[in-house]
Write an enzyme that holds these catalytic residues in place. Structure first.
Site, PDB file in Angstrom:
ATOM      1  N   SER A  22      14.259 -26.429 -33.814  1.00  0.00           N
ATOM      2  CA  SER A  22      13.751 -25.440 -32.856  1.00  0.00           C
ATOM      3  C   SER A  22      14.667 -25.218 -31.654  1.00  0.00           C
ATOM      4  O   SER A  22      14.893 -24.066 -31.268  1.00  0.00           O
ATOM      5  CB  SER A  22      12.346 -25.829 -32.395  1.00  0.00           C
ATOM      6  OG  SER A  22      11.455 -25.725 -33.486  1.00  0.00           O
ATOM      7  N   LYS A  71       0.114 -32.402 -32.440  1.00  0.00           N
ATOM      8  CA  LYS A  71      -0.496 -31.084 -32.654  1.00  0.00           C
ATOM      9  C   LYS A  71      -2.009 -31.076 -32.462  1.00  0.00           C
ATOM     10  O   LYS A  71      -2.570 -30.088 -32.006  1.00  0.00           O
ATOM     11  CB  LYS A  71      -0.179 -30.571 -34.063  1.00  0.00           C
ATOM     12  CG  LYS A  71       1.231 -30.042 -34.216  1.00  0.00           C
ATOM     13  CD  LYS A  71       1.404 -29.445 -35.603  1.00  0.00           C
ATOM     14  CE  LYS A  71       2.715 -28.709 -35.704  1.00  0.00           C
ATOM     15  NZ  LYS A  71       2.842 -27.973 -36.957  1.00  0.00           N
ATOM     16  N   ASP A 107       1.710 -21.352 -37.032  1.00  0.00           N
ATOM     17  CA  ASP A 107       2.141 -21.839 -38.361  1.00  0.00           C
ATOM     18  C   ASP A 107       1.588 -20.962 -39.489  1.00  0.00           C
ATOM     19  O   ASP A 107       2.337 -20.532 -40.371  1.00  0.00           O
ATOM     20  CB  ASP A 107       1.679 -23.287 -38.577  1.00  0.00           C
ATOM     21  CG  ASP A 107       2.498 -24.281 -37.770  1.00  0.00           C
ATOM     22  OD1 ASP A 107       3.682 -23.992 -37.481  1.00  0.00           O
ATOM     23  OD2 ASP A 107       1.964 -25.347 -37.435  1.00  0.00           O
ATOM     24  N   ASN A 155      -5.943 -31.792 -54.184  1.00  0.00           N
ATOM     25  CA  ASN A 155      -5.379 -32.809 -53.301  1.00  0.00           C
ATOM     26  C   ASN A 155      -5.553 -34.186 -53.905  1.00  0.00           C
ATOM     27  O   ASN A 155      -6.531 -34.452 -54.604  1.00  0.00           O
ATOM     28  CB  ASN A 155      -6.077 -32.757 -51.934  1.00  0.00           C
ATOM     29  CG  ASN A 155      -5.353 -33.568 -50.884  1.00  0.00           C
ATOM     30  OD1 ASN A 155      -4.131 -33.448 -50.750  1.00  0.00           O
ATOM     31  ND2 ASN A 155      -6.064 -34.405 -50.151  1.00  0.00           N
ATOM     32  N   ARG A 156      -4.580 -35.063 -53.637  1.00  0.00           N
ATOM     33  CA  ARG A 156      -4.651 -36.437 -54.141  1.00  0.00           C
ATOM     34  C   ARG A 156      -5.967 -37.087 -53.708  1.00  0.00           C
ATOM     35  O   ARG A 156      -6.646 -37.716 -54.511  1.00  0.00           O
ATOM     36  CB  ARG A 156      -3.448 -37.215 -53.584  1.00  0.00           C
ATOM     37  CG  ARG A 156      -3.398 -38.650 -53.981  1.00  0.00           C
ATOM     38  CD  ARG A 156      -2.175 -39.310 -53.393  1.00  0.00           C
ATOM     39  NE  ARG A 156      -2.157 -39.257 -51.922  1.00  0.00           N
ATOM     40  CZ  ARG A 156      -1.208 -39.775 -51.177  1.00  0.00           C
ATOM     41  NH1 ARG A 156      -0.159 -40.363 -51.747  1.00  0.00           N
ATOM     42  NH2 ARG A 156      -1.253 -39.703 -49.868  1.00  0.00           N
ATOM     43  N   ASP A 159     -11.925 -36.064 -51.589  1.00  0.00           N
ATOM     44  CA  ASP A 159     -12.926 -35.815 -50.543  1.00  0.00           C
ATOM     45  C   ASP A 159     -12.367 -35.013 -49.376  1.00  0.00           C
ATOM     46  O   ASP A 159     -13.063 -34.235 -48.738  1.00  0.00           O
ATOM     47  CB  ASP A 159     -13.476 -37.146 -50.002  1.00  0.00           C
ATOM     48  CG  ASP A 159     -14.318 -37.832 -51.047  1.00  0.00           C
ATOM     49  OD1 ASP A 159     -14.586 -37.202 -52.090  1.00  0.00           O
ATOM     50  OD2 ASP A 159     -14.689 -39.004 -50.830  1.00  0.00           O
TER      51      ASP A 159
HETATM   52  P1  ATR Z   1       0.527 -32.109 -42.631  1.00  0.00           P
HETATM   53  O1  ATR Z   1       0.001 -31.923 -41.246  1.00  0.00           O
HETATM   54  O2  ATR Z   1       2.005 -31.918 -42.773  1.00  0.00           O
HETATM   55  O3  ATR Z   1      -0.236 -31.311 -43.640  1.00  0.00           O
HETATM   56  P2  ATR Z   1      -0.952 -34.464 -43.343  1.00  0.00           P
HETATM   57  O4  ATR Z   1      -2.145 -33.942 -42.620  1.00  0.00           O
HETATM   58  O5  ATR Z   1      -0.582 -35.895 -43.208  1.00  0.00           O
HETATM   59  O6  ATR Z   1       0.355 -33.667 -42.953  1.00  0.00           O
HETATM   60  O7  ATR Z   1      -1.144 -34.107 -44.917  1.00  0.00           O
HETATM   61  C1  ATR Z   1      -0.225 -34.484 -45.866  1.00  0.00           C
HETATM   62  C2  ATR Z   1      -0.657 -33.925 -47.230  1.00  0.00           C
HETATM   63  O8  ATR Z   1       0.302 -34.337 -48.206  1.00  0.00           O
HETATM   64  C3  ATR Z   1      -2.003 -34.441 -47.723  1.00  0.00           C
HETATM   65  O9  ATR Z   1      -2.603 -33.445 -48.515  1.00  0.00           O
HETATM   66  C4  ATR Z   1      -1.597 -35.643 -48.553  1.00  0.00           C
HETATM   67  O10 ATR Z   1      -2.534 -36.026 -49.527  1.00  0.00           O
HETATM   68  P3  ATR Z   1      -3.747 -37.057 -49.144  1.00  0.00           P
HETATM   69  O11 ATR Z   1      -4.771 -36.236 -48.430  1.00  0.00           O
HETATM   70  O12 ATR Z   1      -4.199 -37.580 -50.455  1.00  0.00           O
HETATM   71  O13 ATR Z   1      -3.121 -38.112 -48.283  1.00  0.00           O
HETATM   72  C5  ATR Z   1      -0.363 -35.108 -49.222  1.00  0.00           C
HETATM   73  N1  ATR Z   1       0.558 -36.156 -49.693  1.00  0.00           N
HETATM   74  C6  ATR Z   1       1.411 -36.882 -48.953  1.00  0.00           C
HETATM   75  N2  ATR Z   1       2.094 -37.754 -49.732  1.00  0.00           N
HETATM   76  C7  ATR Z   1       1.647 -37.562 -50.998  1.00  0.00           C
HETATM   77  C8  ATR Z   1       1.942 -38.151 -52.267  1.00  0.00           C
HETATM   78  N3  ATR Z   1       2.865 -39.117 -52.393  1.00  0.00           N
HETATM   79  N4  ATR Z   1       1.287 -37.694 -53.356  1.00  0.00           N
HETATM   80  C9  ATR Z   1       0.358 -36.724 -53.235  1.00  0.00           C
HETATM   81  N5  ATR Z   1       0.018 -36.130 -52.076  1.00  0.00           N
HETATM   82  C10 ATR Z   1       0.653 -36.548 -50.977  1.00  0.00           C
END
Ligand code: ATR
Length: 289
Positions: A22, A71, A107, A155-156, A159
């Protein structure tokens, strides 16, 4: 650049800031337009955020970007939030308006602007979002406002996706759904989608060989694949999609357009988007090369 008594101060608050693009992007734009501002990096210890916000007030700083890990945390210190910031639950821009600190979020709008620039239609489309964190929330909220038909979250942590889907559905009225990560249901929803957006950190430097688990059959003709990760510019996910002949939209566009929208909030002047894009692109290419 002449710094004098009238120079207005801009900057970015975050920790750490070693890789932030930035300052370079904004200073080059400000210089090109001959505006009397300087944009600095303020690396703030996480437990000093309150003091840093107080400093913005006392020193009359004109505006700052906000990045990890502040943030969300910065919101309680501000005087006002835009609707976008409230809905995203996060602030990436603070503007000092005659002593009142107003938090906004560029964003999501930056992501939409990047899609528009790439000629990607959003109205009436089915979208799949990989991830359910802060980036997913900003992207989903903006896509819903841009008129997509439905948003499916994958999502991984299941929930977390359910909570986000409920929130987005409730606040925007868009149809939302959640399917299990790495499942046959994922294949089915992506096959019906026009746009797939990765908002997870998978593929980001240094883990550049990582990508979200997606079956071959997901990459159907007509799917646009987008990634919010911008380092590397072409993630493994985007490379895979491109190899299969699909249109891709990289994360640099989102970075640049959130920067351009920020610049306009700070200065009230239209940002030189092309220049900002070149500055960022050049820097990333140099690092990858
Ligand atoms: P950001 O603000 O950049 O979105 P965050 O709120 O920490 O950062 O979210 C990261 C995202 O990447 C989440 O969806 C996370 O999945 P989880 O909710 O299961 O943690 C996902 N993520 C990060 N590392 C991952 C991995 N190795 N495999 C799958 N998903 C991953």
């Amino acid at each position: 650049m002449l710094i004098d008594v009238n120079t207005q101060i801009l900057g970015i608050l975050g920790y750490p800031l070693g890789h932030s693009l930035s300052p370079m992007m904004h200073n080059r734009a400000l210089q090109q337009q001959g505006l009397n501002y300087v944009y600095l990096a303020f690396e703030v210890e996480p437990n000093c955020l309150g003091k840093a916000v107080q400093a913005l007030r006392v020193l009359g700083v004109t505006g700052v970007n906000v990045t990890v890990p502040f943030k969300e945390a910065i919101m309680v210190y501000l005087d006002e939030l835009t609707e976008e910031a409230r809905m995203c639950g996060a602030v990436n821009v603070v503007k000092n308006r005659q002593g009142r600190l107003v938090g906004s979020n560029t964003d999501g709008p930056g992501f939409i602007a990047a899609l528009q620039e790439a000629g990607v239609e959003t109205g009436g489309q089915r979208v799949v979002i990989l991830g359910a964190g802060g980036a997913a929330r900003a992207v989903a909220y903006s896509l819903a406002r841009a008129g997509v038909q439905s948003v499916t979250f994958v999502n991984r942590t299941y929930d977390r996706a359910v909570r986000l889907a409920d929130f987005i559905g409730r606040e925007t009225g868009v149809k939302t759904r959640v399917v299990e990560w790495d499942s046959s249901a994922t294949i089915a929803v992506v096959q019906e989608a026009a746009l797939l957006v990765n908002t997870t950190s998978l593929g980001m430097f240094p883990g550049i060989e990582d990508m979200p688990p997606l079956d071959e059959r997901c990459f159907h003709p007509g799917l646009v694949v987008s990634d919010v990760v911008y380092n590397p510019r072409e993630t493994r996910l985007l490379r895979t999609a491109r190899d299969k002949g699909l249109q891709t939209v990289d994360g640099v566009g989102m970075l640049v357009y959130q920067g351009a929208l920020t610049y306009e909030i700070f200065t009230g002047i239209k940002a030189p988007v092309q220049l900002m894009s070149e500055v960022v692109g050049h820097h990333l290419a140099k690092n990858e090369g």
